[in-house]
Design a protein around this motif. Structure first.
Motif, PDB file in Angstrom:
ATOM      1  N   UNK A 547      82.882  40.679  19.956  1.00  0.00           N
ATOM      2  CA  UNK A 547      82.286  41.457  21.036  1.00  0.00           C
ATOM      3  C   UNK A 547      83.225  41.481  22.237  1.00  0.00           C
ATOM      4  N   UNK A 548      83.131  42.573  23.006  1.00  0.00           N
ATOM      5  CA  UNK A 548      83.895  42.679  24.249  1.00  0.00           C
ATOM      6  C   UNK A 548      83.105  43.562  25.203  1.00  0.00           C
ATOM      7  N   UNK A 549      82.880  43.068  26.423  1.00  0.00           N
ATOM      8  CA  UNK A 549      82.140  43.835  27.421  1.00  0.00           C
ATOM      9  C   UNK A 549      82.986  44.012  28.671  1.00  0.00           C
ATOM     10  N   UNK A 608      77.047  43.235  25.310  1.00  0.00           N
ATOM     11  CA  UNK A 608      76.654  43.914  26.554  1.00  0.00           C
ATOM     12  C   UNK A 608      75.392  43.338  27.170  1.00  0.00           C
ATOM     13  N   UNK A 609      74.418  42.916  26.333  1.00  0.00           N
ATOM     14  CA  UNK A 609      73.174  42.374  26.883  1.00  0.00           C
ATOM     15  C   UNK A 609      73.441  41.120  27.706  1.00  0.00           C
ATOM     16  N   UNK A 610      74.315  40.257  27.204  1.00  0.00           N
ATOM     17  CA  UNK A 610      74.658  39.048  27.949  1.00  0.00           C
ATOM     18  C   UNK A 610      75.442  39.388  29.206  1.00  0.00           C
ATOM     19  N   UNK A 641      79.316  48.033  30.004  1.00  0.00           N
ATOM     20  CA  UNK A 641      79.464  48.699  28.712  1.00  0.00           C
ATOM     21  C   UNK A 641      80.075  47.730  27.719  1.00  0.00           C
ATOM     22  N   UNK A 642      79.759  47.942  26.428  1.00  0.00           N
ATOM     23  CA  UNK A 642      80.336  47.131  25.371  1.00  0.00           C
ATOM     24  C   UNK A 642      81.253  47.964  24.497  1.00  0.00           C
ATOM     25  N   UNK A 652      86.059  52.301  26.480  1.00  0.00           N
ATOM     26  CA  UNK A 652      85.251  51.249  27.094  1.00  0.00           C
ATOM     27  C   UNK A 652      85.219  51.416  28.607  1.00  0.00           C
ATOM     28  N   UNK A 653      86.368  51.706  29.203  1.00  0.00           N
ATOM     29  CA  UNK A 653      86.432  51.897  30.651  1.00  0.00           C
ATOM     30  C   UNK A 653      85.605  53.120  31.061  1.00  0.00           C
TER      31      UNK A 653
END
Length: 687
Positions: A547-549, A608-610, A641-642, A652-653
């Motif tokens: 994951x990446x946010x 993203x939720x975290x 955003x994730x 993502x940006x």
């Protein structure tokens, strides 16, 4: 760095080269280090630095002025106006004299605004100053002054690199000249021919130097006289006048040096008692200063004198001492070869040692000039010192804490013990390393038995000085060949000096690299560092399926804060905001300032939720900060955003930016996540 007047290099913000005017102002500090002409590498580097300084500070002109040996400075003219005024030159002289940055802000004088920083090399010498001038009245910020100071360090680094390159080139020229002289000696050429070639080589290393060699001749009844042997640049009338000079105290610099068997220095022929009988002769040929050193044979007998003359009054420089030491050795070889062929064979070993030293110095100096990585350079220094001094081992050590050192570079012969690189040891309070750290120059020492961790009864070391402070030492150890000689002190000292330049250069490069990736106001990563990190984290997340946010944070109505409270308050708001946001972020996450009032946070291994939860805690933290929520009315809009399974850094940006837009458009002071497009925190949405 000695030599002729150096033209300063200046730039306007558009990169236009600034011409140098002929007027020279005296510096108020006589010990300012002298300057030398720039090579193409240093000139290009100073051109870039001054162009950068002018653009970064939005000033009409920036320039570098370098100090000369006599304490004067060479000023630069403005690229868009008249030549530097009297006030500008005085300010340049003040920076050099005080050795500190100096600013003139919003003044009504001339210049209206000035900021300058001194160029101080690793030996503590002032090389000149970097100055920025604005014809409009303005106030320089702490960041402006700091930027000029950092650029001054970079300019100093380029000048020291220039010195390293010049050293390598000088050593090559001397090696070539020495080779010609040695070939004449080996071919048993006439002594006058050999000595004349030797003096040509010596004079080529110091413009303005006039040299001569006089030989001792027995005159009967216990008297000795000096006979002219060579002096290609001196007037013939002068050489004829000193031919037959008696070896005795008071008989000029050469007669006295031969009688005393020690160097004699006369700074002013007209006022020194030793040269009272030669004032008219010196004046007739325009000679004011001179010094003479006796040439001693292998068994200590005086063979003659090597003399240097100059037109102006001046003391000897380190470069003169190098010329004297090397010339005397070659002169002794030539004279003894003529008088006794066997003496040539006995001295050939020393000649080869000199050649090895020059080759070793050239290798290290070239590595310094090419900005090799420190680990490789330290290993090279340790090896070259060990081989040159015929030691069993050689080391570069760095001081750590109060009584310890760390091995940075090591070398040993195949049958000798070696301390590995990276090891840390304590040194004895009365040992060689402690003496060198305590401010001693080069030291030799012999001990009864070896001491841990080094083996070797005979030791020699030289301190490595960086920015005027002891950094470490270069040492060599041996047993089989016995104690080190006095000549070895000069050799190892030159390697320590080059090591100091290399360390200073590495420090300067690290500072510039950090500055290039850091926002000067908040201390956070800047946009360039953010883009690099985002690209790297995106590539890792996609490769490993993680994951990446991304979180974008914007200060609501920041322009209104600036308009109401002033830009200084706005800056403090951003600095405080950076601190509050960092207090709730995880270790390993990256917070960057990517715009005027916009910050971004990269959260690796975070869904993203975290990330939304983290953003919500940020809003709560800001609400608790009284200086933000009450005094300045600061609120935040945050978009989260994730990374999608096949997404990109740009995507993502873009998603985070769209979420931020929805947060601001929906009433501000809230967090919006891109995936669900709903408000997950903050104040209720305004109608």
């Amino acid at each position: 760095m000695h030599g002729e007047t150096l033209k300063p290099y200046g730039q306007t913000p558009d990169g236009e080269h600034v011409d140098v005017r002929s007027n020279i102002r005296p510096s108020r500090r006589s010990e300012a280090a002298p300057a030398a002409s720039l090579d193409v590498h240093a000139a290009a580097a100073l051109e870039r630095l001054t162009r950068w300084a002018a653009k970064a500070l939005r000033a009409p002109v920036a320039f570098v002025s370098l100090a000369n040996a006599d304490g004067t400075i060479a000023p630069s003219a403005s690229g868009r106006g008249p030549a530097p005024s009297e006030g500008t030159l005085e300010l340049c002289a003040h920076v050099i004299a005080t050795r500190k940055p100096h600013t003139v802000s919003a003044g009504g004088g001339d210049p209206a605004a000035f900021v300058g920083a001194p160029l101080i090399d690793s030996g503590g010498h002032v090389l000149g100053c970097l100055c920025v001038i604005d014809t409009r009245g303005r106030r320089w910020s702490v960041h402006d002054t700091g930027l000029v100071a950092e650029l001054a360090i970079s300019a100093t680094t380029e000048l020291e690199l220039r010195t390293a390159r010049a050293m390598a080139e000088r050593e090559k020229r001397w090696s070539d000249g020495q080779q010609r002289v040695l070939e004449l000696i080996a071919a048993r050429a006439p002594l006058t021919h050999t000595l004349t070639e030797l003096l040509h080589v010596a004079e080529s290393h110091a413009p303005g130097m006039l040299t001569s060699v006089l030989l001792v001749e027995q005159a009967g009844l216990g008297r000795s006289v000096l006979r002219h042997a060579a002096g290609p640049s001196l007037p013939r009338a002068f050489s004829n006048a000193v031919d037959g000079l008696e070896v005795a105290d008071g008989q000029g610099i050469c007669g006295t040096a031969a009688a005393r068997r020690e160097p004699v220095v006369v700074l002013d022929v007209s006022s020194d008692p030793l040269t009272a009988a030669f004032v008219k002769l010196a004046d007739a040929h325009g000679l004011r200063a001179g010094w003479s050193t006796p040439i001693l044979s292998s068994d200590g007998a005086v063979l003659g004198t090597f003399a240097i003359y100059y037109g102006p009054q001046r003391p000897p420089k380190p470069s003169d001492e190098i010329v004297i030491d090397r010339s005397i050795h070659l002169a002794r070889l030539a004279i003894e070869q003529t008088r006794d062929a066997a003496a040539l064979r006995d001295s050939a070993t020393h000649a080869r040692s000199l050649a090895r030293e020059q080759t070793a110095l050239q290798r290290v100096a070239t590595s310094v000039a090419e900005a090799r990585d420190p680990d490789t350079l330290f290993k090279l220094v340790a090896r070259q010192v060990g081989l040159l001094l015929k030691a069993e081992s050689g080391y570069v050590l760095r001081f750590v804490e109060d009584s310890q050192y760390r091995t940075m570079g090591s070398w040993a012969r195949s049958d000798a013990h070696v301390v590995p690189v990276g090891e840390t040891h304590a040194y004895a309070a009365d040992g060689l390393v402690a003496q060198l750290r305590g401010g001693r120059a080069v030291r030799r020492r012999s001990v009864t038995t070896g001491s841990h961790p080094f083996e070797g009864r005979h030791r020699i070391g030289a301190p490595i000085v960086v920015d005027g402070a002891p950094w470490g030492v270069v040492i060599a150890l041996r047993d089989r060949l016995g104690a080190f000689e006095r000549e070895d002190e000069k050799r190892i000292g030159r390697f320590a000096q080059l090591a100091g330049v290399a360390v200073s250069n590495a420090h300067a490069r690290e500072r510039l690299a950090t500055q290039a990736l850091t926002d000067p106001l908040t201390g956070l990563a800047n946009r360039r560092a953010f883009d690099q990190r985002l690209a790297g984290e995106t590539e890792r997340a996609l490769r490993h399926g993680r994951e990446l946010s991304l979180m974008l944070v914007d200060v609501d109505r920041f322009k209104a804060i600036n308009d109401r409270f002033g830009h200084a308050t706005g800056d403090r708001v951003l600095v405080n905001l950076a601190g509050d946001l960092q207090s709730v972020m995880r270790t390993g996450d990256m917070l960057a300032r990517v715009g005027g009032d916009e910050m971004a946070m990269i959260l690796a291994d975070c869904p993203p939720e975290q990330a939304v939860e983290v953003a919500t805690r940020m809003l709560a933290e800001i609400a608790k900060d009284a200086s933000f929520s009450h005094r300045h009315g600061v609120t935040l809009s945050i978009g989260v955003a994730g990374l999608s399974p096949a997404g990109t850094a740009d995507e993502l940006l873009r998603r985070a930016d769209q979420a931020l837009y929805r947060a601001k458009d929906g009433g501000r002071n809230q967090v919006i996540g891109y995936e669900r497009q709903i408000m997950l925190g903050g104040l209720p949405q305004q109608p």
